[in-house]
Design a protein around this motif. Sequence first.
Motif, PDB file in Angstrom:
ATOM      1  N   GLY A  29     -33.818 -12.759 -25.448  1.00 18.28           N
ATOM      2  CA  GLY A  29     -34.281 -13.061 -26.800  1.00 18.28           C
ATOM      3  C   GLY A  29     -33.186 -13.747 -27.597  1.00 18.28           C
ATOM      4  O   GLY A  29     -32.124 -14.068 -27.073  1.00 18.28           O
ATOM      5  N   TRP A  30     -33.439 -13.967 -28.865  1.00 20.68           N
ATOM      6  CA  TRP A  30     -32.457 -14.623 -29.728  1.00 20.68           C
ATOM      7  C   TRP A  30     -31.263 -13.703 -29.938  1.00 20.68           C
ATOM      8  O   TRP A  30     -31.411 -12.500 -30.101  1.00 20.68           O
ATOM      9  N   ARG A  31     -30.060 -14.305 -29.945  1.00 20.45           N
ATOM     10  CA  ARG A  31     -28.825 -13.574 -30.228  1.00 20.45           C
ATOM     11  C   ARG A  31     -27.940 -14.438 -31.121  1.00 20.45           C
ATOM     12  O   ARG A  31     -27.971 -15.674 -31.029  1.00 20.45           O
ATOM     13  N   LEU A  32     -27.143 -13.787 -31.952  1.00 19.71           N
ATOM     14  CA  LEU A  32     -26.192 -14.504 -32.797  1.00 19.71           C
ATOM     15  C   LEU A  32     -25.002 -14.919 -31.942  1.00 19.71           C
ATOM     16  O   LEU A  32     -24.373 -14.084 -31.295  1.00 19.71           O
ATOM     17  N   ARG A  33     -24.699 -16.215 -31.956  1.00 16.73           N
ATOM     18  CA  ARG A  33     -23.559 -16.738 -31.176  1.00 16.73           C
ATOM     19  C   ARG A  33     -22.353 -16.979 -32.055  1.00 16.73           C
ATOM     20  O   ARG A  33     -21.229 -16.996 -31.567  1.00 16.73           O
ATOM     21  N   GLU A  34     -22.616 -17.211 -33.350  1.00 13.81           N
ATOM     22  CA  GLU A  34     -21.497 -17.400 -34.281  1.00 13.81           C
ATOM     23  C   GLU A  34     -21.893 -16.815 -35.622  1.00 13.81           C
ATOM     24  O   GLU A  34     -23.025 -16.991 -36.079  1.00 13.81           O
ATOM     25  N   VAL A  35     -20.952 -16.112 -36.218  1.00 11.70           N
ATOM     26  CA  VAL A  35     -21.139 -15.525 -37.547  1.00 11.70           C
ATOM     27  C   VAL A  35     -19.932 -15.936 -38.379  1.00 11.70           C
ATOM     28  O   VAL A  35     -18.790 -15.766 -37.953  1.00 11.70           O
ATOM     29  N   ARG A  36     -20.204 -16.494 -39.548  1.00 11.73           N
ATOM     30  CA  ARG A  36     -19.121 -16.891 -40.458  1.00 11.73           C
ATOM     31  C   ARG A  36     -19.365 -16.181 -41.788  1.00 11.73           C
ATOM     32  O   ARG A  36     -20.416 -16.362 -42.405  1.00 11.73           O
TER      33      ARG A  36
END
Length: 137
Positions: free
Chosen positions: A121-128
């Motif tokens: 499923g969808w996953r966060l690859r970058e968080v700023r």
Amino acid sequence: MSTDTLIADRIEIADLVARFALLLDEKRWDDAGGVLADDVVVHSPRGGELRGLGNVVGFMRQGEVEGENTQHTTTDLLVDVDGDRAAASANSFVYYYRDGRAPHFTGGLRQSFTAARTPAGWRLREVRITPAWTREN
């Protein structure tokens, strides 16, 4: 991409951002892999640049303060899906408090995310995470 798929993707990514905030508030570090990609990169004022799920989870565990809780309230979420990648942004208010007491510290954040469709499923690859303001109460 059909309109139905686009709508479903946007909903799933919005849920992902909400689940990220809830994971932080509930300190459910073992569940981070359900929200963050294995190769996630997090940019934050407290941690600098953290790479990899293990490093991010380790930093979150290390940052816990005994007896201190947080409540993240996310607003103004925007999601732009482009195939198997997506960009999202949001504002967030974070309240730091101790059980039964008013917040002793509050902050406003601007967050931006890159998400990727994975087999799970969808996953966060970058968080700023960029602070906009803080207030000690």
